[in-house]
Structure formats: C-alpha cells, structure tokens
Design a protein around this motif. Structure first.
Motif, PDB file in Angstrom:
ATOM      1  N   ALA A  19       0.833  -1.200   0.000  1.00 45.57           N
ATOM      2  CA  ALA A  19       0.000   0.000   0.000  1.00 45.57           C
ATOM      3  C   ALA A  19       0.868   1.250   0.000  1.00 45.57           C
ATOM      4  N   ALA A  20       0.418   2.237  -0.729  1.00 45.64           N
ATOM      5  CA  ALA A  20       1.179   3.479  -0.792  1.00 45.64           C
ATOM      6  C   ALA A  20       1.008   4.255   0.505  1.00 45.64           C
ATOM      7  N   GLY A  21       2.005   5.072   0.820  1.00 46.07           N
ATOM      8  CA  GLY A  21       1.943   5.867   2.036  1.00 46.07           C
ATOM      9  C   GLY A  21       2.678   5.204   3.171  1.00 46.07           C
ATOM     10  N   PRO A  22       2.978   5.962   4.218  1.00 41.47           N
ATOM     11  CA  PRO A  22       3.724   5.419   5.344  1.00 41.47           C
ATOM     12  C   PRO A  22       2.874   4.469   6.171  1.00 41.47           C
ATOM     13  N   ALA A  23       3.549   3.629   6.928  1.00 40.77           N
ATOM     14  CA  ALA A  23       2.852   2.710   7.814  1.00 40.77           C
ATOM     15  C   ALA A  23       2.164   3.478   8.928  1.00 40.77           C
ATOM     16  N   ARG A  24       1.017   2.962   9.364  1.00 43.84           N
ATOM     17  CA  ARG A  24       0.272   3.620  10.412  1.00 43.84           C
ATOM     18  C   ARG A  24       0.937   3.397  11.765  1.00 43.84           C
ATOM     19  N   SER A  25       0.608   4.259  12.707  1.00 42.60           N
ATOM     20  CA  SER A  25       1.141   4.143  14.050  1.00 42.60           C
ATOM     21  C   SER A  25       0.557   2.913  14.733  1.00 42.60           C
ATOM     22  N   PRO A  26       1.299   2.318  15.686  1.00 42.32           N
ATOM     23  CA  PRO A  26       0.729   1.188  16.430  1.00 42.32           C
ATOM     24  C   PRO A  26      -0.572   1.517  17.131  1.00 42.32           C
ATOM     25  N   LEU A  27      -0.831   2.806  17.392  1.00 42.50           N
ATOM     26  CA  LEU A  27      -2.105   3.180  18.014  1.00 42.50           C
ATOM     27  C   LEU A  27      -3.282   2.912  17.089  1.00 42.50           C
ATOM     28  N   ALA A  28      -3.018   2.736  15.789  1.00 43.69           N
ATOM     29  CA  ALA A  28      -4.101   2.406  14.870  1.00 43.69           C
ATOM     30  C   ALA A  28      -4.686   1.032  15.169  1.00 43.69           C
ATOM     31  N   ALA A  29      -3.930   0.197  15.882  1.00 45.11           N
ATOM     32  CA  ALA A  29      -4.420  -1.131  16.242  1.00 45.11           C
ATOM     33  C   ALA A  29      -5.244  -1.122  17.518  1.00 45.11           C
ATOM     34  N   LEU A  30      -5.430   0.047  18.125  1.00 42.40           N
ATOM     35  CA  LEU A  30      -6.155   0.108  19.392  1.00 42.40           C
ATOM     36  C   LEU A  30      -7.610  -0.341  19.273  1.00 42.40           C
ATOM     37  N   PRO A  31      -8.364   0.046  18.230  1.00 42.71           N
ATOM     38  CA  PRO A  31      -9.741  -0.468  18.136  1.00 42.71           C
ATOM     39  C   PRO A  31      -9.813  -1.988  18.078  1.00 42.71           C
ATOM     40  N   ALA A  32      -8.946  -2.607  17.289  1.00 45.70           N
ATOM     41  CA  ALA A  32      -8.939  -4.070  17.228  1.00 45.70           C
ATOM     42  C   ALA A  32      -8.551  -4.674  18.565  1.00 45.70           C
ATOM     43  N   ALA A  33      -7.603  -4.043  19.265  1.00 48.31           N
ATOM     44  CA  ALA A  33      -7.198  -4.544  20.574  1.00 48.31           C
ATOM     45  C   ALA A  33      -8.341  -4.455  21.576  1.00 48.31           C
TER      46      ALA A  33
END
Length: 441
Positions: free
Chosen positions: A243-257
């Motif tokens: 995917a184009a663009g930078p990797a998301r922050s680990p905080l992006a995984a907070l909803p799944a967590a």
C-alpha cells in the motif's frame, strides 16, 4: 509324572496370589495394588506410582511426563495466540515480517508462562476442585512449574527486545499484567479486566513490533522492482505491505485490541464459575456482548465499491496512464505496461474470469469469519445459560477461547489483509483436534 504335573499346575494360582510381586511389578494387598518398590527395574505396566516418591520409568513414564506438561501449558489453547500479532500487523497496514515473527514467539512464551504460573498459584485450590491437574496430582512439582514460568517470561522478553525497544516496552507491560493477574488480581473484581488488558497488549505487541521493523526501511513502502515489458502487476491476497503511504502508528491497532479485549473479558468472567457452576446471568450477558462485538466488526468495516482501490496510489489512476515520481499529478502517455493491466478490486478476464482480487474478496471473508466467530462462541454460552453446570460452563469457556481465532481472522480481514486472515483461520482445525486430547481450560 502326569499326577505331579497336574498338582504343580493346581498350585500355580495359589503361588501367584501369595507372591509379593508378580510379572507386572505390582504387589497385591487386600485386593488392591500396592505401590511398586523404588528399584527402577520393576516397571509399572501402565500403572504409574506416586510421582512424589518414584521417578518415572523409561518409555511409559516419559509419555506421562510429557502429557503432564501439555496439560499444565494447555497446549490446545496455544493456537489462539499467533492471531494476535497477525491482526496487529494488519491493523498498522503491513504484511507479517521479522518483527511479527518475533512478536509471535514472545507472545507464545508469555502465554505459556502465564499458564504455568496460574497452576502454581492455584495449586491449593486445585487440590480440592481439580485434583487431577498436574501439580495437585503430583506429576509436576510446584518448584518446576514456577521455574518454567520464570524461564518462559525471560525468553519472551528477550524475543521482544530483538524486535526493538518499543516492542520490549509493550512486552514488559504484558508480562507484568500476566504475573499480577495470576498472583493477585485473579481472585478480585479486577481479574477479568486484567486478563482483557493482557490480550489487548498482546495484539498491540504485534502491531508495535511490525511497525518498528518496517520503520528502518524508510517512511514509505519499499520501492517496487522494475517490471518486464508485458508483465502483470502482482495482486496477491495479502498486499497491505504494498500500500502506498507510510505505515500507520501502532495506536491504529487500538480499536482491534479493544474488541479482542472485550471478548477476553467475557470469557474470563464465565471462567470464574467453571469449577462450581451456578451462574445464568453471566453467560447470557457474555452472549449479548459476543453478538454486539460481531456486529461492531461488520459495521466498522470500510466497504468499498467494486473496482475502487483501497488506498490512493498508481492503481488509482485511470487505465492507460501512470504516475511519474517527479510529477505525481501529471500522468504520462499510455504505455504497453499499462495496457490491459488489471485494476484492484476488478475481475481479470484474460486470466481468471471468475476469481476476484483482494478488495472484492475481503468483504466475503469478513462475513464468513465473523459468522464462524458467532458459531463457535454462541451455542456453548447459550447452553451454559440454560444449564449452568460445571461441564457446560467449562465448555463455554473452551468455546470462547477457540472463538478468538475466527475473531482475529475477522479483524485481519477488516484491516484489508485477507491473506493473514486465511492464515489465522488455518489454525482452527489444529486447535479443534488438539482440544479433544488436552482441555484448553
């Protein structure tokens, strides 16, 4: 001669009954087998002596020791662990890599450390409610279980350290939560919340380790290799790393967590009644929570129209044109490489006319995996609510543990990583077959 032989055969049963030890190595006293002597040569013939007085004999004894450790570690529940890191990697927009593998190894070690520490802390309680468990039955000593918990914790932290300092920080918090739960919080009202926090941290560990491992390659994705004239761009099922663009922050995984933590909270709440049973309201409440979580996973999915790309990039341009790195908004003239190239989310008439690409496949997988989650966790909870007996309550706990796997797969599919979701779901038959031999609770 015949008379002598007959008299000898007639006296043989009486001699065998009077013998202190027979060929099977057991003495018979008052109609019940007594303990075998500790000579190491008698053999037990399938009857294991008391482990606190005798060392296991070769062959059969080794098998009993291995089974005792598999029961202590509850190895059938291990298959619910790798999906945490894979779902976390998908949440940050990256395919599994070296950091993900290290996070899986650290999670497995910390999970098994918690299992051994749990039985060590509950050894006195299990002696009353579950005398067949490895520690109260004497098959594993308390010191061995505690030593295994400490060694596995150290190994898990060492693996997390190799994934980077951020991953080590998350793993340290996870280890502290596990030890606090087993030693104190388990028997308090904060017990389910602590277990839910541990599972959420486990998913964040996978997200952090994956994002950290990709951070060293630059702010964006790796540059694609030059393609040969007429080659078809890759359209693999798990293309989050492209995917184009930078990797998301680990905080992006907070909803799944948080979703995974809420499910874990419910399973832990039910498990507090698995020894005595008697709770109807808790399984019903957890069943309602399970349904709400499934609906939330489906509702928050970013649905896209067929043919619409998941992320902006070269694939988002009109057919017959391509981006130029020096002028990202100025398309160049059509080239032979662009002509006939399939677009994301569309069919490939020239190659596989009936096989959709990843964006079209993701909603189907998400629906199927969410349904599998409900099917695995729902019926045992309903049975436990109708009849809150210890066996049905334990079955509901086991179903909740196994349901984590399709929930992790659904979370990975929701994040746009159907390949990782399929890899997680491949663990279901393994967990189901091993659960028939070793209970996950």
């Amino acid at each position: 001669m015949r008379r002598l032989l007959l008299s000898a055969l007639g006296a043989l049963p009486a001699a065998l009954r009077a013998a202190p030890a027979g060929l099977n190595g057991r003495a018979v006293r008052g109609g019940r087998p007594a303990a075998a002597p500790d000579d190491g040569l008698s053999g037990t013939g399938g009857t294991a002596p008391a482990p606190d007085r005798h060392r296991p004999s070769p062959g059969r004894g080794r098998g009993d020791t291995v089974r005792a450790w598999t029961e202590l570690f509850r190895v059938s529940a291990l298959f619910s662990v790798p999906g945490d890191a894979l779902a976390g990697a998908a949440a940050v927009g990256r395919s599994p890599g070296r950091g993900t593998a290290l996070a899986i190894g650290a999670s497995l070690c910390l999970y098994e450390a918690g299992m051994a520490l749990n039985d060590w802390a509950d050894r006195e309680e299990d002696a009353v409610d579950r005398p067949h468990r490895p520690i109260p039955s004497g098959r594993i000593s308390p010191s061995a279980a505690l030593g295994a918990a400490g060694a596995l914790t150290a190994a898990g932290l060492a693996l997390a350290a190799r994934a980077g300092r951020p991953a080590l920080a998350v793993a340290t918090g996870l280890a502290a939560t596990v030890w606090a739960y087993d030693l104190h919080l388990k028997h308090t009202k904060a017990g389910p919340a602590a277990m839910a926090a541990a599972r959420s941290l486990d998913l964040l560990l996978g997200a952090t380790a994956t994002a950290t491992s990709y951070a060293g390659t630059g702010p964006g994705p790796r540059a694609p290799r030059p393609m040969r004239l007429g080659a078809v761009p890759p359209t693999g099922p798990d293309n989050v790393a492209r995917a184009a663009g930078p990797a998301r922050s680990p905080l992006a995984a907070l909803p799944a967590a948080l979703v995974l933590g809420a499910h874990t909270y419910g399973v832990t709440a039910v498990s507090r009644h698995e020894a005595q049973g008697g709770s109807t309201a808790v399984p019903l409440a957890v069943l309602a929570t399970t349904t709400a979580l499934a609906a939330a996973v489906l509702a928050t999915h970013q649905r896209q129209r067929p043919g619409e790309p998941a992320t902006p990039g070269p694939a988002a341009t009109a057919p017959g044109s391509s981006y130029r790195p020096d002028h990202p908004h100025r398309p160049t003239a059509p080239s032979m490489l662009d002509l006939g190239a399939p677009q994301p989310g569309t069919y490939r008439p020239g190659h596989h006319p009936h096989r959709p690409t990843a964006p079209a496949l993701t909603p189907l997988l998400l629906t199927a995996f969410t349904g599998a989650y409900l099917r695995t966790a729902g019926p045992p909870l309903l049975h436990a609510a109708l009849n809150p007996s210890p066996p049905l309550t334990q079955r509901a706990v086991g179903g909740g543990i196994r349901a984590m796997i399709p929930l992790q797969a659904a979370l990975a599919a929701r994040a746009g990583a159907p390949g990782s979701a399929l890899a997680v779901m491949a663990l279901v038959p393994l967990a189901r077959s091993l659960a028939r031999k070793v209970s996950p609770t």
